[in-house]
Motif scaffolding. Structure first.
Motif, PDB file in Angstrom:
ATOM      1  N   MET A   1     -62.545 -34.414  29.709  1.00 55.47           N
ATOM      2  CA  MET A   1     -63.494 -35.242  28.903  1.00 55.47           C
ATOM      3  C   MET A   1     -63.755 -36.588  29.231  1.00 55.47           C
ATOM      4  O   MET A   1     -63.275 -36.909  30.211  1.00 55.47           O
ATOM      5  CB  MET A   1     -62.966 -35.321  27.350  1.00 55.47           C
ATOM      6  CG  MET A   1     -62.525 -33.623  26.929  1.00 55.47           C
ATOM      7  SD  MET A   1     -63.905 -33.031  26.257  1.00 55.47           S
ATOM      8  CE  MET A   1     -64.360 -34.003  24.769  1.00 55.47           C
TER       9      MET A   1
ATOM     10  N   PRO B   1     -68.527 -35.134  27.782  1.00 59.49           N
ATOM     11  CA  PRO B   1     -68.418 -34.663  26.450  1.00 59.49           C
ATOM     12  C   PRO B   1     -68.400 -33.449  26.240  1.00 59.49           C
ATOM     13  O   PRO B   1     -68.842 -32.527  27.074  1.00 59.49           O
ATOM     14  CB  PRO B   1     -69.393 -35.379  25.527  1.00 59.49           C
ATOM     15  CG  PRO B   1     -70.012 -36.392  26.348  1.00 59.49           C
ATOM     16  CD  PRO B   1     -69.837 -36.143  27.623  1.00 59.49           C
ATOM     17  N   SER B   2     -67.788 -32.743  25.012  1.00 60.01           N
ATOM     18  CA  SER B   2     -67.853 -31.555  24.845  1.00 60.01           C
ATOM     19  C   SER B   2     -68.925 -30.708  24.567  1.00 60.01           C
ATOM     20  O   SER B   2     -70.185 -31.490  24.133  1.00 60.01           O
ATOM     21  CB  SER B   2     -67.010 -31.237  23.346  1.00 60.01           C
ATOM     22  OG  SER B   2     -67.034 -29.917  23.093  1.00 60.01           O
TER      23      SER B   2
ATOM     24  N   LEU C   1     -75.732 -28.704  25.465  1.00 57.32           N
ATOM     25  CA  LEU C   1     -76.109 -27.612  25.900  1.00 57.32           C
ATOM     26  C   LEU C   1     -75.629 -26.539  24.851  1.00 57.32           C
ATOM     27  O   LEU C   1     -76.329 -25.468  24.624  1.00 57.32           O
ATOM     28  CB  LEU C   1     -75.727 -27.193  27.329  1.00 57.32           C
ATOM     29  CG  LEU C   1     -76.571 -27.862  28.077  1.00 57.32           C
ATOM     30  CD1 LEU C   1     -76.022 -28.761  28.900  1.00 57.32           C
ATOM     31  CD2 LEU C   1     -77.625 -26.741  29.027  1.00 57.32           C
ATOM     32  N   ARG C   2     -74.495 -26.548  24.178  1.00 56.31           N
ATOM     33  CA  ARG C   2     -73.894 -25.484  23.374  1.00 56.31           C
ATOM     34  C   ARG C   2     -74.962 -25.289  22.124  1.00 56.31           C
ATOM     35  O   ARG C   2     -75.227 -23.949  21.877  1.00 56.31           O
ATOM     36  CB  ARG C   2     -72.464 -25.874  22.847  1.00 56.31           C
ATOM     37  CG  ARG C   2     -71.882 -25.007  22.100  1.00 56.31           C
ATOM     38  CD  ARG C   2     -70.412 -25.373  21.541  1.00 56.31           C
ATOM     39  NE  ARG C   2     -69.649 -25.083  22.567  1.00 56.31           N
ATOM     40  CZ  ARG C   2     -68.604 -25.853  23.218  1.00 56.31           C
ATOM     41  NH1 ARG C   2     -68.496 -27.036  22.434  1.00 56.31           N
ATOM     42  NH2 ARG C   2     -67.844 -25.296  24.063  1.00 56.31           N
TER      43      ARG C   2
HETATM   44  N1  LIG Z   1     -75.650 -23.982  32.586  1.00 52.41           N
HETATM   45  C1  LIG Z   1     -75.897 -23.161  31.288  1.00 52.41           C
HETATM   46  N2  LIG Z   1     -76.606 -22.103  31.264  1.00 52.41           N
HETATM   47  C2  LIG Z   1     -76.293 -21.258  30.141  1.00 52.41           C
HETATM   48  N3  LIG Z   1     -75.694 -21.522  29.187  1.00 52.41           N
HETATM   49  C3  LIG Z   1     -74.881 -22.887  29.111  1.00 52.41           C
HETATM   50  C4  LIG Z   1     -75.003 -23.754  30.205  1.00 52.41           C
HETATM   51  N4  LIG Z   1     -74.267 -24.690  29.949  1.00 52.41           N
HETATM   52  C5  LIG Z   1     -73.909 -24.496  28.879  1.00 52.41           C
HETATM   53  N5  LIG Z   1     -74.177 -23.337  28.390  1.00 52.41           N
HETATM   54  C6  LIG Z   1     -73.825 -22.834  27.003  1.00 52.41           C
HETATM   55  O1  LIG Z   1     -73.284 -23.813  26.250  1.00 52.41           O
HETATM   56  C7  LIG Z   1     -71.880 -23.622  25.867  1.00 52.41           C
HETATM   57  C8  LIG Z   1     -70.785 -24.660  25.848  1.00 52.41           C
HETATM   58  O2  LIG Z   1     -70.633 -24.862  27.339  1.00 52.41           O
HETATM   59  P1  LIG Z   1     -69.234 -25.382  27.727  1.00 52.41           P
HETATM   60  O3  LIG Z   1     -68.032 -24.391  27.134  1.00 52.41           O
HETATM   61  O4  LIG Z   1     -69.213 -24.870  29.183  1.00 52.41           O
HETATM   62  O5  LIG Z   1     -69.143 -26.838  27.419  1.00 52.41           O
HETATM   63  P2  LIG Z   1     -68.000 -27.744  27.807  1.00 52.41           P
HETATM   64  O6  LIG Z   1     -68.582 -28.874  28.556  1.00 52.41           O
HETATM   65  O7  LIG Z   1     -66.928 -26.955  28.788  1.00 52.41           O
HETATM   66  O8  LIG Z   1     -67.267 -28.063  26.347  1.00 52.41           O
HETATM   67  P3  LIG Z   1     -65.825 -28.254  25.922  1.00 52.41           P
HETATM   68  O9  LIG Z   1     -65.474 -29.748  26.546  1.00 52.41           O
HETATM   69  O10 LIG Z   1     -65.851 -28.229  24.518  1.00 52.41           O
HETATM   70  O11 LIG Z   1     -65.125 -27.385  26.673  1.00 52.41           O
HETATM   71  C9  LIG Z   1     -71.526 -22.170  26.904  1.00 52.41           C
HETATM   72  O12 LIG Z   1     -70.682 -21.204  25.844  1.00 52.41           O
HETATM   73  C10 LIG Z   1     -72.884 -21.846  26.981  1.00 52.41           C
HETATM   74  O13 LIG Z   1     -73.421 -20.941  25.860  1.00 52.41           O
END
Ligand SMILES: Nc1ncnc2c1ncn2[C@@H]1O[C@H](COP(=O)(O)OP(=O)(O)OP(=O)(O)O)[C@@H](O)[C@H]1O
Ligand SMILES: [Mg+2]
Length: 236
Positions: free
Chosen positions: A137, A37-38, A198-199
């Motif tokens: 996703m 997921p996002s 994590l976001r």
């Molecule tokens: N391992 C990590 N260390 C530090 N910050 C992290 C980490 N993982 C995620 N984050 C933080 O969470 C935010 C969102 O993560 P990211 O954009 O990589 O998620 P995603 O799974 O690609 O989401 P989407 O599906 O919406 O693209 C990042 O901008 C960052 O600030």
């Protein structure tokens, strides 16, 4: 400022996928799939590891066609896009093979919307046998299983999961200055209220840091925090 990437379980799982693909035995297919997921850190993790392996990273857009996608790969290779898809495939194949450069395709859900794009990526993989990693996703795994020829080439999978308490502790240590500590009860509260995303954990930790700095607290507890919001509007 360089982006800090905390070594949470999802990042480690991703690194394992890359290692397994790079070191796979002869005859084992080399496409990897990373999904979840996002907000669970897929893009953050991938942009971190692709640098380590000198990979090629592209993020897809809804409007992409085979031409626009390959043009972006050409840009990443420092080359001028060519007018014909077949010529770009030749160039990309040559570069990937010659320099063992893995291809990472983020937002790969859009790849499923267009059979020509999907088959072009498969052609590139077949011609190079250099690993290709798709990032998408949750739905991508199901959608991709309908395309047997593609699906059969996937040998490594990583499903990104919500952070557990160890991950939240790792995030806190990585993202906050060393002189600010956060009590584990408050971190557990943060994990629950963000459902391990994590976001939002990142936003919450930044707010905790702000509180600590403003009040010169070196160990932030639930009492200091009170019932403030970790994310969204700070004051309801
Ligand atoms: N391992 C990590 N260390 C530090 N910050 C992290 C980490 N993982 C995620 N984050 C933080 O969470 C935010 C969102 O993560 P990211 O954009 O990589 O998620 P995603 O799974 O690609 O989401 P989407 O599906 O919406 O693209 C990042 O901008 C960052 O600030
Ligand atoms: Mg992303």
């Amino acid at each position: 400022m360089a982006k800090i990437v905390a070594p949470v379980k999802n990042v480690i799982a991703l690194q394992d996928v890359i290692d397994s693909l790079s070191n796979r035995d002869y005859g084992v297919p080399g496409i990897g799939l990373v999904y979840g997921p996002s907000g669970l850190g897929k893009t953050t993790g991938v942009t971190h590891v692709f640098n380590q392996v000198n990979g090629i990273y592209v993020s897809m857009r809804k409007t992409d066609t085979a031409t626009s996608l390959l043009s972006r790969v050409m840009d990443e290779l420092g080359a001028t896009p060519l007018p014909r898809v077949s010529r770009m495939v030749d160039y990309i194949v040559e570069q990937m093979s010659m320099h063992e450069r893995m291809l990472f395709i983020d937002e790969a859900d859009y790849l499923m919307d267009d059979l020509r794009m999907l088959e072009t990526v498969r052609d590139i993989y077949d011609a190079t046998e250099v690993p290709v990693v798709l990032i998408g996703m949750e739905q991508i795994a199901r959608k991709i299983s309908r395309h047997k020829q593609f699906f059969n080439r996937i040998s490594e999978w990583a499903e990104f999961k919500p952070a557990d308490i160890d991950d939240v502790c790792i995030m806190s240590e990585a993202l906050l200055p060393h002189y600010i500590k956060v009590d584990v009860d408050l971190l557990e509260d943060l994990r629950q209220k963000t459902a391990g995303e994590l976001r939002r954990i990142t936003i919450g930790l930044k707010r905790i840091e702000k509180l600590a700095l403003a009040n010169e607290i070196d160990l932030v507890t639930c009492e200091h925090w009170g019932d403030q919001a970790f994310f969204g509007r700070a004051h309801a």
